[in-house]
Design an enzyme around this catalytic site. Sequence first.
Site, PDB file in Angstrom:
ATOM      1  N   ASP A   1       0.844  -1.194   0.000  1.00 58.03           N
ATOM      2  CA  ASP A   1       0.000   0.000   0.000  1.00 58.03           C
ATOM      3  C   ASP A   1       0.879   1.243   0.000  1.00 58.03           C
ATOM      4  O   ASP A   1       2.067   1.195   0.340  1.00 58.03           O
ATOM      5  CB  ASP A   1      -0.957   0.016   1.197  1.00 58.03           C
ATOM      6  CG  ASP A   1      -0.238   0.100   2.537  1.00 58.03           C
ATOM      7  OD1 ASP A   1       0.816  -0.539   2.699  1.00 58.03           O
ATOM      8  OD2 ASP A   1      -0.734   0.806   3.444  1.00 58.03           O
TER       9      ASP A   1
ATOM     10  N   GLU B   1       0.001  -1.048   5.687  1.00 62.84           N
ATOM     11  CA  GLU B   1       1.103  -0.621   6.553  1.00 62.84           C
ATOM     12  C   GLU B   1       1.044   0.871   6.838  1.00 62.84           C
ATOM     13  O   GLU B   1       1.463   1.322   7.916  1.00 62.84           O
ATOM     14  CB  GLU B   1       2.436  -0.976   5.894  1.00 62.84           C
ATOM     15  CG  GLU B   1       3.656  -0.813   6.810  1.00 62.84           C
ATOM     16  CD  GLU B   1       4.251   0.591   6.808  1.00 62.84           C
ATOM     17  OE1 GLU B   1       5.052   0.898   7.715  1.00 62.84           O
ATOM     18  OE2 GLU B   1       3.907   1.391   5.909  1.00 62.84           O
TER      19      GLU B   1
END
Length: 347
Positions: free
Chosen positions: A66, A118
Amino acid sequence: MTSPVDLLTDLVAIASPSYAEHEVAACLAGHMRRLGFAAHLDAAGNAVGVLDRGPGPSVLLLGHIDTVPGGPPLRVTADAVHGRGAVDAKGPMAALTCGAARATGFRGRLTVVGAVEEETPGSRGAMAVRDTLPRPDAVIVGEPSGWSDVVLGYKGKLDLRVSADCPGAHPSAPYPRAVELAVRAWAVLLDEIGADPADPASAHRSFADPAATLTLLRGDPEHAEAEMSVRTPPGFDVDACVAAVRTRVPAATVTVRGAVPACRVRRADPVVRALSGAIRAEGGEPGAKVKTATSDMNTLSEVWSVPMATYGPGDSRLDHTDDEHIRIDDFLRGVAVVERALTSLAL
């Protein structure tokens, strides 16, 4: 056959802000299969690839797929790959994947994970990994360290939300308003961690000191909310800090949105030694650093006490910027370092 640069550019080409990683996870899993991994998407949405190379230790290599929202689109030049995620952390993720695939001399089980979320307070991808996979014998976390450096540790993080509600009243009423309570909570937090209220950001330069950032403040006399993030050094007492803010601002509600402790390993850690030796073999002078940010290394080390370090090509000063890019020669050196480190890792 997937080349390292092909994998990197395919990942960077797909926008994958947190909570919207499915397409890039599927892309990574597809490349893993072409590289020889048994690959799938797990229940959290992580891309998981496994290489079983006979009896031996198990090593987990975990990066994240991400990104923060927005940023530059993919652009490839003669010497660099530009775009959101090229450094943080699709470059390191691609290096872990390709390095593991090329480490044919490694004997044991390699598990490579492209983790989701994350860049959020919950780190749901790494949390799912540590809660569902067997404890590995060693871990390499993929984050930009620079191709010739290894990260030994990260500060921890405490995320707080403060909310306050007060009845409507004339401005001259003798009690604080909601927005004043939110501001008071910020001032109390700075006092509790010993930050300079005139320059609270200065503590972010030090690994040994807590540092706070006010990430949200909005409201009016009747309702207000604030969000605050504290980067915490090893040994920081999160419970005492939260209790103190609640005690000193009793009219506000203080909620912990997330907390993870700091982590740090020694230079003698087997993973650090293996990565450092591989950097030296590739012609670099290995360096070691600690970071004042937080990564999935914090999340994993909170539960797994195993040899562990963070490594990945890319200049972390370019994280989240409009000039985010990774040099192709540094990226390819990073792939070679991961391959060599795994091949030489003795546990």
